[in-house]
Design a protein around this motif. Sequence first.
Motif, mmCIF file in Angstrom:
data_model
loop_
_atom_site.group_PDB
_atom_site.id
_atom_site.type_symbol
_atom_site.label_atom_id
_atom_site.label_comp_id
_atom_site.label_asym_id
_atom_site.label_seq_id
_atom_site.Cartn_x
_atom_site.Cartn_y
_atom_site.Cartn_z
ATOM 1 N N VAL A 167 0.853 -1.189 0.000
ATOM 2 C CA VAL A 167 0.000 0.000 0.000
ATOM 3 C C VAL A 167 0.890 1.239 0.000
ATOM 4 O O VAL A 167 1.785 1.352 0.832
ATOM 5 C CB VAL A 167 -0.918 0.023 1.239
ATOM 6 C CG1 VAL A 167 -1.741 1.298 1.255
ATOM 7 C CG2 VAL A 167 -1.825 -1.188 1.240
ATOM 8 N N ARG A 168 0.651 2.152 -0.933
ATOM 9 C CA ARG A 168 1.473 3.359 -1.016
ATOM 10 C C ARG A 168 1.049 4.363 0.050
ATOM 11 O O ARG A 168 -0.127 4.676 0.193
ATOM 12 C CB ARG A 168 1.324 3.986 -2.403
ATOM 13 C CG ARG A 168 2.227 5.186 -2.625
ATOM 14 C CD ARG A 168 2.114 5.667 -4.056
ATOM 15 N NE ARG A 168 0.826 6.290 -4.336
ATOM 16 C CZ ARG A 168 0.581 7.598 -4.147
ATOM 17 N NH1 ARG A 168 1.537 8.386 -3.674
ATOM 18 N NH2 ARG A 168 -0.598 8.091 -4.435
ATOM 19 N N MET A 169 2.035 4.850 0.803
ATOM 20 C CA MET A 169 1.767 5.876 1.809
ATOM 21 C C MET A 169 1.657 7.243 1.129
ATOM 22 O O MET A 169 2.446 7.569 0.244
ATOM 23 C CB MET A 169 2.904 5.906 2.837
ATOM 24 C CG MET A 169 2.978 4.673 3.715
ATOM 25 S SD MET A 169 1.562 4.563 4.840
ATOM 26 C CE MET A 169 1.908 5.952 5.901
ATOM 27 N N ILE A 170 0.691 8.004 1.525
ATOM 28 C CA ILE A 170 0.521 9.362 1.001
ATOM 29 C C ILE A 170 1.223 10.331 1.947
ATOM 30 O O ILE A 170 0.952 10.330 3.153
ATOM 31 C CB ILE A 170 -0.968 9.719 0.863
ATOM 32 C CG1 ILE A 170 -1.636 8.788 -0.148
ATOM 33 C CG2 ILE A 170 -1.136 11.169 0.438
ATOM 34 C CD1 ILE A 170 -3.115 9.055 -0.310
ATOM 35 N N GLY A 171 2.101 11.152 1.405
ATOM 36 C CA GLY A 171 2.832 12.114 2.218
ATOM 37 C C GLY A 171 2.039 13.390 2.439
ATOM 38 O O GLY A 171 1.003 13.638 1.807
ATOM 39 N N ALA A 172 2.536 14.215 3.360
ATOM 40 C CA ALA A 172 1.839 15.448 3.711
ATOM 41 C C ALA A 172 1.702 16.380 2.512
ATOM 42 O O ALA A 172 0.657 17.019 2.315
ATOM 43 C CB ALA A 172 2.579 16.152 4.844
ATOM 44 N N ALA A 173 2.747 16.453 1.669
ATOM 45 C CA ALA A 173 2.683 17.342 0.509
ATOM 46 C C ALA A 173 1.579 16.909 -0.451
ATOM 47 O O ALA A 173 0.873 17.747 -1.028
ATOM 48 C CB ALA A 173 4.033 17.372 -0.205
ATOM 49 N N GLU A 174 1.405 15.592 -0.612
ATOM 50 C CA GLU A 174 0.358 15.105 -1.499
ATOM 51 C C GLU A 174 -1.027 15.374 -0.918
ATOM 52 O O GLU A 174 -1.965 15.720 -1.642
ATOM 53 C CB GLU A 174 0.538 13.613 -1.779
ATOM 54 C CG GLU A 174 -0.399 13.082 -2.861
ATOM 55 C CD GLU A 174 -0.036 11.692 -3.330
ATOM 56 O OE1 GLU A 174 -0.849 11.102 -4.066
ATOM 57 O OE2 GLU A 174 1.053 11.196 -2.964
ATOM 58 N N TYR A 175 -1.161 15.237 0.396
ATOM 59 C CA TYR A 175 -2.432 15.589 1.024
ATOM 60 C C TYR A 175 -2.751 17.067 0.779
ATOM 61 O O TYR A 175 -3.910 17.438 0.539
ATOM 62 C CB TYR A 175 -2.376 15.318 2.527
ATOM 63 C CG TYR A 175 -2.709 13.895 2.928
ATOM 64 C CD1 TYR A 175 -3.913 13.300 2.556
ATOM 65 C CD2 TYR A 175 -1.821 13.158 3.719
ATOM 66 C CE1 TYR A 175 -4.225 12.008 2.940
ATOM 67 C CE2 TYR A 175 -2.131 11.858 4.113
ATOM 68 C CZ TYR A 175 -3.330 11.290 3.720
ATOM 69 O OH TYR A 175 -3.634 9.999 4.103
ATOM 70 N N ARG A 176 -1.718 17.935 0.832
ATOM 71 C CA ARG A 176 -1.952 19.355 0.586
ATOM 72 C C ARG A 176 -2.422 19.590 -0.848
ATOM 73 O O ARG A 176 -3.281 20.435 -1.097
ATOM 74 C CB ARG A 176 -0.693 20.180 0.884
ATOM 75 C CG ARG A 176 -0.386 20.326 2.365
ATOM 76 C CD ARG A 176 0.534 21.517 2.617
ATOM 77 N NE ARG A 176 1.778 21.444 1.879
ATOM 78 C CZ ARG A 176 2.853 20.809 2.286
ATOM 79 N NH1 ARG A 176 2.842 20.180 3.452
ATOM 80 N NH2 ARG A 176 3.957 20.808 1.557
ATOM 81 N N ARG A 177 -1.844 18.862 -1.798
ATOM 82 C CA ARG A 177 -2.287 18.998 -3.189
ATOM 83 C C ARG A 177 -3.741 18.562 -3.340
ATOM 84 O O ARG A 177 -4.540 19.215 -4.022
ATOM 85 C CB ARG A 177 -1.378 18.188 -4.114
ATOM 86 C CG ARG A 177 0.001 18.811 -4.342
ATOM 87 C CD ARG A 177 0.714 18.166 -5.513
ATOM 88 N NE ARG A 177 1.010 16.757 -5.265
ATOM 89 C CZ ARG A 177 2.112 16.329 -4.673
ATOM 90 N NH1 ARG A 177 3.010 17.194 -4.225
ATOM 91 N NH2 ARG A 177 2.326 15.028 -4.500
ATOM 92 N N HIS A 178 -4.093 17.444 -2.697
ATOM 93 C CA HIS A 178 -5.489 17.003 -2.734
ATOM 94 C C HIS A 178 -6.406 18.062 -2.106
ATOM 95 O O HIS A 178 -7.529 18.293 -2.587
ATOM 96 C CB HIS A 178 -5.652 15.677 -1.985
ATOM 97 C CG HIS A 178 -5.081 14.492 -2.706
ATOM 98 N ND1 HIS A 178 -5.276 14.274 -4.052
ATOM 99 C CD2 HIS A 178 -4.333 13.442 -2.255
ATOM 100 C CE1 HIS A 178 -4.668 13.156 -4.413
ATOM 101 N NE2 HIS A 178 -4.086 12.635 -3.335
#
Length: 299
Positions: free
Chosen positions: A1-12
């Motif tokens: 399972v790929r972990m989502i990083g904080a920067a990607e959460y910000r983009r979402h």
Amino acid sequence: VRMIGAAEYRRHAQDALARGNIDLAVAYLENALRQDPADRESYYAIGRFLRMNGKAGPAAHWYRECLRQFPDDAVATMGLAALGEIPPPLRLPDDVVRYVFDGNARVYDENMAALAYAIPPVLTRMLGQEKGEPSASLDVLDLGCGSGLCGPLLRPFARRLVGVDLAPGMLALAAQRGAYDTLHEGEILSALTSGTLGMFDAVVAGNVVIYFGDLAPLAAAVAGVLRPAGTFLFDVERGSLADVAGFHTGGRYTHSQALVKRAFGVPAYERLIVEEAVMREEGGVPVPALCCAAIRSAL
């Protein structure tokens, strides 16, 4: 399972906000902070999203959570000030100016166009009314020049056109316009009092004075670089308080005409011209402004 990083959460979160889903945007940012409680950018973003969408209580909570992690954080502190939770400082702190303007440099001109930002032509017209038709004969200082939106309008008046700004990302954009003879990186008051800029026939500050609460130090510092009968042209967001500057959730100061007259009703200036104008639009609503020309005493 790929972990989502904080920067990607910000983009979402940005994508969700663009679709008008503030609750989903906030949920993404909360996930980012659960993953990394030391992620400043997510604190800033969640506070800003909530603050600008009228959710003052939750916004204040997240600014305070940021300050628990980073007690001296200027951006979170100013977020609380914009919400009225604490008194604002006399001007926007340097760290906040750099964060806001460097962070938005890439899209600044596009954003200002979307807001129907209308001040540069007004100040340029007022300059012509005071100094006559453009003849490339004036030494002009563009104070807080930002991306250089005023530069092409001021260039026809200028024998020498100098720009000063605190944000290096914005200065890079100003340099690309090719309108300036010299660009200086630095805080406005420090630059004005450094003795390194020289003297000027006109000083222009568009979209700048809205980040100063106390106008008196700025008025004095500008007087120090203006030649006799020189002109300081600037705009303020129009306020209603007679005795103090306002400070609203957008993170800008407001000034009444009485406050402007008080700051420039000193011996260094012999005359003040004030025009009502529309600064920009926010949510389709015009933002009222005062466009001002303060004339340096001749002696």
